[in-house]
Motif scaffolding. Sequence first.
Motif, PDB file in Angstrom:
ATOM      1  N   VAL A 179       0.846  -1.209   0.000  1.00  0.00           N
ATOM      2  CA  VAL A 179       0.000   0.000   0.000  1.00  0.00           C
ATOM      3  C   VAL A 179       0.875   1.251   0.000  1.00  0.00           C
ATOM      4  N   ALA A 180       1.906   1.255   0.828  1.00  0.00           N
ATOM      5  CA  ALA A 180       2.801   2.419   0.871  1.00  0.00           C
ATOM      6  C   ALA A 180       3.496   2.613  -0.480  1.00  0.00           C
ATOM      7  N   ALA A 181       3.963   1.517  -1.067  1.00  0.00           N
ATOM      8  CA  ALA A 181       4.624   1.607  -2.374  1.00  0.00           C
ATOM      9  C   ALA A 181       3.642   2.064  -3.448  1.00  0.00           C
ATOM     10  N   ALA A 182       2.397   1.601  -3.359  1.00  0.00           N
ATOM     11  CA  ALA A 182       1.379   2.019  -4.331  1.00  0.00           C
ATOM     12  C   ALA A 182       1.131   3.518  -4.228  1.00  0.00           C
ATOM     13  N   VAL A 183       1.092   4.033  -3.018  1.00  0.00           N
ATOM     14  CA  VAL A 183       0.902   5.479  -2.834  1.00  0.00           C
ATOM     15  C   VAL A 183       2.077   6.241  -3.439  1.00  0.00           C
ATOM     16  N   VAL A 184       3.299   5.778  -3.177  1.00  0.00           N
ATOM     17  CA  VAL A 184       4.489   6.420  -3.738  1.00  0.00           C
ATOM     18  C   VAL A 184       4.442   6.372  -5.267  1.00  0.00           C
ATOM     19  N   ALA A 185       4.071   5.221  -5.831  1.00  0.00           N
ATOM     20  CA  ALA A 185       4.007   5.078  -7.283  1.00  0.00           C
ATOM     21  C   ALA A 185       2.959   6.012  -7.885  1.00  0.00           C
ATOM     22  N   VAL A 186       1.803   6.108  -7.253  1.00  0.00           N
ATOM     23  CA  VAL A 186       0.739   6.973  -7.783  1.00  0.00           C
ATOM     24  C   VAL A 186       1.151   8.444  -7.687  1.00  0.00           C
ATOM     25  N   VAL A 187       1.747   8.832  -6.579  1.00  0.00           N
ATOM     26  CA  VAL A 187       2.222  10.220  -6.454  1.00  0.00           C
ATOM     27  C   VAL A 187       3.277  10.505  -7.526  1.00  0.00           C
ATOM     28  N   GLY A 188       4.219   9.581  -7.696  1.00  0.00           N
ATOM     29  CA  GLY A 188       5.231   9.742  -8.738  1.00  0.00           C
ATOM     30  C   GLY A 188       4.627   9.762 -10.126  1.00  0.00           C
ATOM     31  N   ALA A 189       3.600   8.934 -10.344  1.00  0.00           N
ATOM     32  CA  ALA A 189       2.940   8.875 -11.650  1.00  0.00           C
ATOM     33  C   ALA A 189       2.257  10.193 -11.980  1.00  0.00           C
ATOM     34  N   VAL A 190       1.493  10.704 -11.035  1.00  0.00           N
ATOM     35  CA  VAL A 190       0.777  11.962 -11.278  1.00  0.00           C
ATOM     36  C   VAL A 190       1.769  13.113 -11.448  1.00  0.00           C
ATOM     37  N   ALA A 191       2.746  13.180 -10.562  1.00  0.00           N
ATOM     38  CA  ALA A 191       3.719  14.276 -10.621  1.00  0.00           C
ATOM     39  C   ALA A 191       4.537  14.226 -11.910  1.00  0.00           C
ATOM     40  N   SER A 192       5.008  13.046 -12.289  1.00  0.00           N
ATOM     41  CA  SER A 192       5.821  12.973 -13.510  1.00  0.00           C
ATOM     42  C   SER A 192       4.974  13.203 -14.754  1.00  0.00           C
ATOM     43  N   GLY A 193       3.739  12.720 -14.762  1.00  0.00           N
ATOM     44  CA  GLY A 193       2.854  12.967 -15.903  1.00  0.00           C
ATOM     45  C   GLY A 193       2.565  14.446 -16.094  1.00  0.00           C
ATOM     46  N   VAL A 194       2.258  15.119 -14.991  1.00  0.00           N
ATOM     47  CA  VAL A 194       2.003  16.560 -15.055  1.00  0.00           C
ATOM     48  C   VAL A 194       3.265  17.303 -15.483  1.00  0.00           C
ATOM     49  N   GLN A 195       4.399  16.902 -14.917  1.00  0.00           N
ATOM     50  CA  GLN A 195       5.647  17.588 -15.246  1.00  0.00           C
ATOM     51  C   GLN A 195       6.033  17.401 -16.714  1.00  0.00           C
ATOM     52  N   VAL A 196       5.814  16.214 -17.264  1.00  0.00           N
ATOM     53  CA  VAL A 196       6.108  15.994 -18.687  1.00  0.00           C
ATOM     54  C   VAL A 196       5.248  16.920 -19.553  1.00  0.00           C
ATOM     55  N   ALA A 197       3.982  17.055 -19.197  1.00  0.00           N
ATOM     56  CA  ALA A 197       3.105  17.953 -19.963  1.00  0.00           C
ATOM     57  C   ALA A 197       3.576  19.399 -19.853  1.00  0.00           C
ATOM     58  N   ARG A 198       3.943  19.821 -18.660  1.00  0.00           N
ATOM     59  CA  ARG A 198       4.413  21.195 -18.468  1.00  0.00           C
ATOM     60  C   ARG A 198       5.715  21.460 -19.218  1.00  0.00           C
ATOM     61  N   ILE A 199       6.639  20.495 -19.134  1.00  0.00           N
ATOM     62  CA  ILE A 199       7.925  20.645 -19.819  1.00  0.00           C
ATOM     63  C   ILE A 199       7.715  20.668 -21.333  1.00  0.00           C
ATOM     64  N   GLY A 200       6.875  19.781 -21.826  1.00  0.00           N
ATOM     65  CA  GLY A 200       6.590  19.746 -23.259  1.00  0.00           C
ATOM     66  C   GLY A 200       5.976  21.037 -23.750  1.00  0.00           C
ATOM     67  N   HIS A 201       5.061  21.582 -22.974  1.00  0.00           N
ATOM     68  CA  HIS A 201       4.431  22.844 -23.355  1.00  0.00           C
ATOM     69  C   HIS A 201       5.454  23.975 -23.372  1.00  0.00           C
ATOM     70  N   SER A 202       6.296  24.006 -22.342  1.00  0.00           N
ATOM     71  CA  SER A 202       7.293  25.081 -22.302  1.00  0.00           C
ATOM     72  C   SER A 202       8.314  24.928 -23.421  1.00  0.00           C
ATOM     73  N   GLY A 203       8.652  23.697 -23.772  1.00  0.00           N
ATOM     74  CA  GLY A 203       9.582  23.470 -24.883  1.00  0.00           C
ATOM     75  C   GLY A 203       8.979  23.884 -26.214  1.00  0.00           C
ATOM     76  N   ALA A 204       7.701  23.577 -26.389  1.00  0.00           N
ATOM     77  CA  ALA A 204       7.031  23.978 -27.624  1.00  0.00           C
ATOM     78  C   ALA A 204       6.957  25.499 -27.722  1.00  0.00           C
ATOM     79  N   LYS A 205       6.657  26.150 -26.606  1.00  0.00           N
ATOM     80  CA  LYS A 205       6.628  27.609 -26.612  1.00  0.00           C
ATOM     81  C   LYS A 205       8.004  28.183 -26.936  1.00  0.00           C
ATOM     82  N   ALA A 206       9.042  27.581 -26.364  1.00  0.00           N
ATOM     83  CA  ALA A 206      10.399  28.075 -26.611  1.00  0.00           C
ATOM     84  C   ALA A 206      10.795  27.881 -28.070  1.00  0.00           C
ATOM     85  N   ALA A 207      10.415  26.751 -28.636  1.00  0.00           N
ATOM     86  CA  ALA A 207      10.805  26.453 -30.017  1.00  0.00           C
ATOM     87  C   ALA A 207       9.994  27.236 -31.035  1.00  0.00           C
TER      88      ALA A 207
END
Length: 164
Positions: free
Chosen positions: A121-149
């Motif tokens: 359960v603890a590992a599942a919580v860590v995985a879900v937090v990491g999943a949401v955070a990394s998914g959001v961060q990839v979208a934010r980074i991609g958007h900022s890269g597209a804006k920069a380019a």
Amino acid sequence: MFSTIMGLPAHPLVIHAVVVLIPLAALGAIVVAVWPAARERYASLVLAVATLALLSVPLATHTGELLEDHVKRTSLVERHTEMADGLLPFAGLLWLGLAVMVFVRWYSARRTVQWGRYLTVAAAVVAVVGAVASGVQVARIGHSGAKAAWHGVATSSSEHGDRP
């Protein structure tokens, strides 16, 4: 390392691994975290995808740093670079949660353990937090890269009366 692939900048090509693998691993992590039957069947596969995703992040960062030496420094490029530097810890959290879930499943199959459920359960919580955070961060980074380019590219052609 390499800065080009067949004459093209490597960064726009390499980032596709991150853009595909991080969300795929994130979705898989959420599924195996909340669905025990999927955990039994697919946790190792999702961990393999997360491992590839985790390894692709430094590669994308490195090729981005090489490309940065060849583009005009703007505030948009700086923002994209700063945001990209923050992805690795989130991807690592995603990987760690999955790795612990897989390890507990493997270990519990060989021995009777009382703590396996709680650690899962603890590992599942860590995985879900990491999943949401990394998914959001990839979208934010991609958007900022597209804006920069692409900042100013579409407006400059329309300002001159060019039609696609």
